[in-house]
Design a protein around this motif. Structure first.
Motif, short mmCIF file in Angstrom:
data_model
loop_
_atom_site.label_atom_id
_atom_site.label_comp_id
_atom_site.label_asym_id
_atom_site.label_seq_id
_atom_site.Cartn_x
_atom_site.Cartn_y
_atom_site.Cartn_z
N ALA A 65 -31.91 -73.54 25.19
CA ALA A 65 -32.31 -72.16 24.90
C ALA A 65 -31.40 -71.52 23.87
O ALA A 65 -30.28 -72.00 23.62
CB ALA A 65 -32.32 -71.33 26.18
N LEU A 66 -31.87 -70.47 23.30
CA LEU A 66 -31.08 -69.61 22.40
C LEU A 66 -31.96 -68.46 21.94
O LEU A 66 -33.16 -68.42 22.23
CB LEU A 66 -30.56 -70.40 21.18
CG LEU A 66 -29.41 -69.75 20.40
CD1 LEU A 66 -28.13 -69.68 21.24
CD2 LEU A 66 -29.11 -70.48 19.10
N TRP A 67 -31.37 -67.52 21.27
CA TRP A 67 -32.08 -66.50 20.52
C TRP A 67 -32.01 -66.97 19.07
O TRP A 67 -31.58 -68.08 18.78
CB TRP A 67 -31.38 -65.15 20.70
CG TRP A 67 -29.90 -65.32 20.62
CD1 TRP A 67 -29.10 -65.20 19.51
CD2 TRP A 67 -29.03 -65.73 21.68
NE1 TRP A 67 -27.80 -65.49 19.81
CE2 TRP A 67 -27.73 -65.82 21.15
CE3 TRP A 67 -29.22 -66.02 23.04
CZ2 TRP A 67 -26.63 -66.19 21.91
CZ3 TRP A 67 -28.13 -66.39 23.80
CH2 TRP A 67 -26.84 -66.47 23.24
N ASN A 68 -32.42 -66.13 18.14
CA ASN A 68 -32.28 -66.46 16.73
C ASN A 68 -30.97 -65.84 16.24
O ASN A 68 -30.88 -64.63 16.07
CB ASN A 68 -33.46 -65.91 15.93
CG ASN A 68 -33.43 -66.37 14.48
OD1 ASN A 68 -32.38 -66.69 13.94
ND2 ASN A 68 -34.59 -66.38 13.85
N PRO A 69 -29.91 -66.63 16.02
CA PRO A 69 -28.63 -66.06 15.60
C PRO A 69 -28.70 -65.36 14.26
O PRO A 69 -27.93 -64.42 14.01
CB PRO A 69 -27.68 -67.26 15.57
CG PRO A 69 -28.56 -68.46 15.49
CD PRO A 69 -29.82 -68.09 16.19
N ALA A 70 -29.60 -65.79 13.38
CA ALA A 70 -29.75 -65.10 12.10
C ALA A 70 -30.24 -63.67 12.33
O ALA A 70 -29.78 -62.72 11.68
CB ALA A 70 -30.71 -65.85 11.19
N ASP A 71 -31.18 -63.49 13.26
CA ASP A 71 -31.65 -62.15 13.60
C ASP A 71 -30.53 -61.31 14.22
O ASP A 71 -30.45 -60.10 14.00
CB ASP A 71 -32.82 -62.22 14.59
CG ASP A 71 -34.14 -62.56 13.92
OD1 ASP A 71 -34.19 -62.63 12.68
OD2 ASP A 71 -35.13 -62.78 14.65
N LEU A 72 -29.67 -61.96 15.01
CA LEU A 72 -28.56 -61.24 15.64
C LEU A 72 -27.62 -60.67 14.59
O LEU A 72 -27.23 -59.49 14.65
CB LEU A 72 -27.80 -62.18 16.58
CG LEU A 72 -26.70 -61.54 17.42
CD1 LEU A 72 -27.30 -60.57 18.44
CD2 LEU A 72 -25.89 -62.62 18.13
N GLY A 73 -27.24 -61.48 13.60
CA GLY A 73 -26.38 -60.99 12.53
C GLY A 73 -27.07 -59.94 11.68
O GLY A 73 -26.45 -58.95 11.25
N TYR A 74 -28.35 -60.15 11.44
CA TYR A 74 -29.15 -59.21 10.65
C TYR A 74 -29.18 -57.83 11.32
O TYR A 74 -28.94 -56.80 10.67
CB TYR A 74 -30.55 -59.79 10.52
CG TYR A 74 -31.54 -59.04 9.66
CD1 TYR A 74 -31.72 -59.38 8.31
CD2 TYR A 74 -32.34 -58.04 10.19
CE1 TYR A 74 -32.67 -58.72 7.53
CE2 TYR A 74 -33.29 -57.38 9.42
CZ TYR A 74 -33.44 -57.73 8.08
OH TYR A 74 -34.39 -57.09 7.32
N LEU A 75 -29.44 -57.82 12.62
CA LEU A 75 -29.48 -56.57 13.37
C LEU A 75 -28.11 -55.91 13.40
O LEU A 75 -27.99 -54.68 13.25
CB LEU A 75 -29.97 -56.84 14.80
CG LEU A 75 -30.01 -55.65 15.76
CD1 LEU A 75 -30.89 -54.53 15.22
CD2 LEU A 75 -30.50 -56.10 17.14
N ALA A 76 -27.05 -56.70 13.57
CA ALA A 76 -25.70 -56.14 13.61
C ALA A 76 -25.34 -55.46 12.30
O ALA A 76 -24.69 -54.41 12.27
CB ALA A 76 -24.69 -57.25 13.92
N ALA A 77 -25.76 -56.04 11.18
CA ALA A 77 -25.47 -55.45 9.87
C ALA A 77 -26.16 -54.10 9.70
O ALA A 77 -25.57 -53.13 9.20
CB ALA A 77 -25.87 -56.41 8.76
N TYR A 78 -27.43 -54.04 10.10
CA TYR A 78 -28.15 -52.77 9.99
C TYR A 78 -27.57 -51.71 10.93
O TYR A 78 -27.52 -50.52 10.59
CB TYR A 78 -29.64 -52.96 10.24
CG TYR A 78 -30.42 -53.24 8.97
CD1 TYR A 78 -30.76 -52.21 8.09
CD2 TYR A 78 -30.79 -54.53 8.63
CE1 TYR A 78 -31.45 -52.45 6.92
CE2 TYR A 78 -31.50 -54.80 7.45
CZ TYR A 78 -31.81 -53.76 6.60
OH TYR A 78 -32.49 -54.01 5.43
N ALA A 79 -27.12 -52.12 12.11
CA ALA A 79 -26.47 -51.19 13.03
C ALA A 79 -25.17 -50.67 12.42
O ALA A 79 -24.85 -49.48 12.53
CB ALA A 79 -26.20 -51.87 14.36
#
Length: 346
Positions: free
Chosen positions: A281-295
């Motif tokens: 299992a996992l999430w999408n780590p690219a999405d995680l970094g993407y979301l963190a940058a926008y936050a």
């Protein structure tokens, strides 16, 4: 627009971030805004990513997502970090980023408290601090970007291993560092779920590979030597699960000892196809970094403060809301197996 409900659809290849120098943040243009000035339409928001350690494929992917987001909002991106994931190894990078007046720092914390003095000094200097993947204590950051709920991450791994071993027998956990905030939270919940729902499954050992490939490989060998009746291993770390799969794939235990955990498709593809691993299992780590940058941008620009109920736009991912304790949830874990692994490339 890509929505949270479809973020786990097939993704295009993510360009991995090249390993950066251990020197702190790159030179800034003299006209860049000072940290905490709120930015402006004509000034680039400076965002520095600080992973647990450099050279880790998981963080190369997540930080690449962050770099993509920063490019979309015309900010200035940097990545710095230590070679090894030690509790205080990130401190000098936090201090340097603050001294350089970085608008926002995005950190995957190696320890929940060891970084707090430096983080709070950076915040006092005007730098906004977002944690992602692994949190600090909530009082020493502005936001935490949570890849999934701890309960959901723990449950998916317990469900996978118990299904693979027929809900009976001995299992072990191969974790990252002994003081990793996220790992310890997941392990505690896995222990509780095993006790409550799987009485015939016995957790016989938890060992730590320190998110180092060779150490994790050696710990896998030791687990199998120390526990001859072992039926399964959970490794809730991308470095650990890949190292364990590498060991199992060329050993007598291939197909006999089940392995699951948290991994990336590109790391685990060969092991799924050769039968070493059934699913993980996992999430999408690219999405995680993407979301963190926008936050980070939303905080630096003064659009949000990190209070519960704040909302902000995160590019292709859509709108997100800040929850309790300044946490923003990316989504649910996703299970990869032979039927879908070729649909993903990260």
């Amino acid at each position: 627009m890509k929505t949270r409900g479809t973020r786990f659809a097939a993704v295009t290849a993510v360009a991995l971030v090249a390993s950066m120098s251990l020197a702190a943040c790159g030179n800034k243009d003299e006209e860049s805004p000072a940290a905490g000035d709120g930015g402006s339409e004509s000034s680039a928001t400076t965002v520095t990513f600080l992973p647990k350690n450099l050279g880790n494929p998981y963080f190369e992917t997540s930080d690449a997502g962050g770099e993509k987001a920063v490019g979309e909002f015309d900010g200035t991106y940097d990545e710095v970090g230590p070679d090894a994931a030690a509790p205080d190894a990130q401190v000098p990078f936090i201090d340097t980023a603050a001294q350089q007046g970085i608008n926002a720092l995005v950190i995957s914390a190696n320890d929940p408290t060891a970084l707090c003095d430096s983080i709070n000094a950076a915040r006092d200097a005007g730098t906004k601090v977002v944690t992602f993947d692994s949190d600090t204590s909530p009082d020493c950051r502005d936001l935490f970007i949570n890849q999934a709920t701890a309960e959901g991450i723990a449950k998916v791994q317990v469900d996978l291993i118990t299904e693979q071993i027929g809900d009976s027998g001995e299992i072990a956990i191969l974790s990252a560092a002994a003081n990793a905030t996220n790992q310890n939270a997941w392990i505690k919940l896995m222990e509780e779920q095993l006790e409550a729902d799987h009485p015939d499954v016995k957790l016989v050992d938890t060992v730590y590979g320190d998110d180092d490939d060779q150490t994790s490989f050696d710990k896998t060998a030791a687990l199998l030597s120390d526990h001859p009746n072992l039926k399964g291993i959970i490794s809730p770390t991308t470095v650990g699960v890949a190292a364990a799969a590498r060991y199992l794939s060329s050993s007598e235990f291939k197909g006999k000892v089940a392995l699951t955990g948290l991994g990336t498709p590109n790391q685990m593809r060969d092991y799924v196809k050769d039968g070493t691993v059934t699913s993980f299992a996992l999430w999408n780590p690219a999405d995680l970094g993407y979301l963190a940058a926008y936050a980070a941008k939303a905080l630096a620009d003064g659009d949000i403060t990190g209070e519960e109920g704040d909302s902000f736009e995160a590019g292709d991912l859509g709108s997100y809301e800040v929850g309790a304790d300044g946490a923003v949830l990316l989504g649910d874990p996703f299970v990869y197996d032979a039927d879908n692994i070729d649909d993903f490339d990260f």
